[in-house]
Design a protein around this motif. Structure first.
Motif, short mmCIF file in Angstrom:
data_model
loop_
_atom_site.label_atom_id
_atom_site.label_comp_id
_atom_site.label_asym_id
_atom_site.label_seq_id
_atom_site.Cartn_x
_atom_site.Cartn_y
_atom_site.Cartn_z
N HIS A 251 -1.65 1.63 -7.94
CA HIS A 251 -1.08 0.30 -7.73
C HIS A 251 0.15 0.39 -6.82
O HIS A 251 1.06 1.17 -7.07
N GLY A 252 0.14 -0.41 -5.74
CA GLY A 252 1.24 -0.40 -4.79
C GLY A 252 1.02 0.49 -3.59
O GLY A 252 1.95 0.79 -2.84
N PHE A 253 -0.23 0.88 -3.35
CA PHE A 253 -0.53 1.92 -2.36
C PHE A 253 -0.14 1.57 -0.93
O PHE A 253 -0.03 2.45 -0.08
N THR A 254 0.06 0.29 -0.61
CA THR A 254 0.42 -0.08 0.77
C THR A 254 1.90 0.11 1.07
O THR A 254 2.30 0.04 2.24
N MET A 255 2.73 0.31 0.05
CA MET A 255 4.18 0.25 0.22
C MET A 255 4.79 1.64 0.40
O MET A 255 4.86 2.43 -0.53
N SER A 256 5.27 1.92 1.62
CA SER A 256 5.71 3.28 1.96
C SER A 256 7.05 3.64 1.33
O SER A 256 7.48 4.79 1.41
N ASP A 257 7.73 2.67 0.70
CA ASP A 257 9.00 2.99 0.04
C ASP A 257 8.82 3.20 -1.47
O ASP A 257 9.79 3.14 -2.23
N THR A 258 7.58 3.42 -1.90
CA THR A 258 7.32 3.69 -3.32
C THR A 258 6.50 4.97 -3.45
O THR A 258 5.84 5.41 -2.50
N ASP A 259 6.50 5.54 -4.67
CA ASP A 259 5.73 6.76 -4.86
C ASP A 259 4.24 6.49 -5.04
O ASP A 259 3.46 7.41 -5.18
N ALA A 260 3.84 5.21 -5.01
CA ALA A 260 2.42 4.87 -5.04
C ALA A 260 1.79 4.91 -3.65
O ALA A 260 0.56 4.80 -3.52
N PHE A 261 2.60 5.07 -2.61
CA PHE A 261 2.11 4.95 -1.24
C PHE A 261 0.99 5.94 -0.94
O PHE A 261 1.05 7.10 -1.30
N ASP A 262 -0.01 5.41 -0.24
CA ASP A 262 -1.14 6.22 0.20
C ASP A 262 -1.46 5.84 1.64
O ASP A 262 -1.88 4.71 1.91
N SER A 263 -1.23 6.76 2.56
CA SER A 263 -1.38 6.43 3.99
C SER A 263 -2.82 6.06 4.34
O SER A 263 -3.06 5.19 5.18
N THR A 264 -3.79 6.70 3.69
CA THR A 264 -5.19 6.36 3.93
C THR A 264 -5.50 4.96 3.43
O THR A 264 -6.22 4.19 4.08
N GLY A 265 -4.94 4.62 2.28
CA GLY A 265 -5.13 3.27 1.75
C GLY A 265 -4.50 2.22 2.64
O GLY A 265 -5.07 1.14 2.86
N LEU A 266 -3.31 2.51 3.18
CA LEU A 266 -2.66 1.56 4.09
C LEU A 266 -3.51 1.36 5.35
O LEU A 266 -3.67 0.23 5.81
N LYS A 267 -4.04 2.45 5.89
CA LYS A 267 -4.89 2.32 7.08
C LYS A 267 -6.13 1.49 6.78
O LYS A 267 -6.52 0.62 7.58
N ARG A 268 -6.75 1.73 5.63
CA ARG A 268 -7.93 0.95 5.27
C ARG A 268 -7.56 -0.54 5.14
O ARG A 268 -8.34 -1.40 5.53
N HIS A 269 -6.38 -0.80 4.62
CA HIS A 269 -5.90 -2.18 4.50
C HIS A 269 -5.84 -2.85 5.88
O HIS A 269 -6.31 -3.97 6.07
N TRP A 270 -5.28 -2.16 6.88
CA TRP A 270 -5.24 -2.74 8.23
C TRP A 270 -6.66 -2.87 8.80
O TRP A 270 -6.98 -3.86 9.47
N ASP A 271 -7.49 -1.89 8.53
CA ASP A 271 -8.87 -1.93 9.04
C ASP A 271 -9.67 -3.09 8.46
O ASP A 271 -10.66 -3.53 9.07
N ARG A 272 -9.31 -3.56 7.29
CA ARG A 272 -9.97 -4.72 6.68
C ARG A 272 -9.29 -6.03 7.07
O ARG A 272 -9.94 -7.04 7.33
N LEU A 273 -7.95 -6.01 7.11
CA LEU A 273 -7.20 -7.25 7.34
C LEU A 273 -7.34 -7.76 8.77
O LEU A 273 -7.60 -8.95 8.99
N LEU A 274 -7.17 -6.89 9.74
CA LEU A 274 -7.15 -7.35 11.14
C LEU A 274 -8.47 -7.98 11.58
O LEU A 274 -8.46 -9.06 12.20
N PRO A 275 -9.65 -7.39 11.29
CA PRO A 275 -10.89 -8.07 11.67
C PRO A 275 -11.08 -9.41 10.94
O PRO A 275 -11.64 -10.35 11.52
N LEU A 276 -10.64 -9.49 9.69
CA LEU A 276 -10.73 -10.76 8.96
C LEU A 276 -9.94 -11.85 9.67
O LEU A 276 -10.42 -12.98 9.87
N LEU A 277 -8.72 -11.53 10.07
CA LEU A 277 -7.90 -12.52 10.77
C LEU A 277 -8.48 -12.87 12.13
O LEU A 277 -8.47 -14.03 12.54
#
Length: 246
Positions: free
Chosen positions: A212-238
């Motif tokens: 939980h919180g994997f997109t947030m780079s200022d927390t210990d939940a951060f996951d760089s692969t999860g953040l990239k997947r988030h952009w890969d899903r969000l940008l085409p949707l928009l």
């Protein structure tokens, strides 16, 4: 580099401070209302808003806890690690619990109305996106404004917290990116069934290996692969849903 500024949004309960980022060079751009996680507006959220603005969007990040004061409403460490997290959450929970669905919708009306008046915002539909509790706020906003919200995205958010009826009325195309620690495949299946029953065009998936919180780079939940997947899903949707507003 995108432009950015701090704004104040008139609401029925006062002025909500907000952060806005938008492309340099003038013109009018499709709008994205971005709801922060419970930790609120801070450097990592500004960075994410600027990243999105760099793809051609006007991004508005409101301080949803403005009734308690301007952001940051509570003092936050630069890095929200395992040791700091319990004390921060203890301060935040009363604010989150006080932010009722009624308040959410009253504020959403004000935020969307404000967006339509900004000189940098193009006419046409908008998108709403949110993180953690912001994902729930984004979902409520999309359900309440089906004629205006064309895209909905929520990441590691408790989007099913209001029950299956909460999805009724959503006409936006939606993507839900879940943390692996937040729900089981069985819970995901029930959520998809509720979205299908409400007629919501959506993709919904568990991002492997994420907390939980994997997109947030200022927390210990951060996951760089999860953040990239988030952009890969969000940008085409928009791009699919807001292309007509460019």
């Amino acid at each position: 580099m995108p432009n950015d500024k701090t704004l104040h949004i008139p609401t029925p309960d006062g002025l909500a401070d907000a952060y806005a980022a938008f492309p340099d060079g003038g013109g009018r751009h499709p709008a994205v209302l971005m709801y922060a996680d419970g930790f609120g507006i801070r450097p990592v959220l500004r960075e994410m808003a600027r990243e999105l603005a760099g793809h051609g969007y006007y991004v508005l990040v409101p301080n949803v806890f403005y009734r308690q004061g301007p952001a940051p409403v509570i003092e936050l460490p630069e890095y929200i690690g395992e040791e700091a997290r319990p004390a921060v959450i203890a301060q935040l929970m009363p604010l989150i619990e006080a932010h009722t669905a009624e308040r959410t919708l009253r504020d959403a009306d004000a935020y969307l109305r404000f967006l339509t008046t900004q000189p940098e915002v193009a006419p046409g539909p908008v998108a709403v996106t949110g993180y953690c509790i912001g994902g729930l706020l984004a979902t409520r906003t999309a359900a309440a404004h089906p004629g205006q919200v064309a895209a909905l995205a929520a990441f590691h958010g408790p989007v099913g917290a209001d029950g299956p009826d909460a999805f009724t009325g959503i006409t936006a195309q939606a993507h839900f990116g879940h943390a692996e620690s937040d729900l089981t495949p069985e819970t995901l299946g029930r959520l998809d069934e509720a979205l299908d029953a409400a007629g919501v065009s959506h993709t919904s998936e568990i991002y492997p290996g994420t907390a939980h919180g994997f997109t947030m780079s200022d927390t210990d939940a951060f996951d760089s692969t999860g953040l990239k997947r988030h952009w890969d899903r969000l940008l085409p949707l928009l791009d699919r849903t807001l292309a007509g507003s460019r």
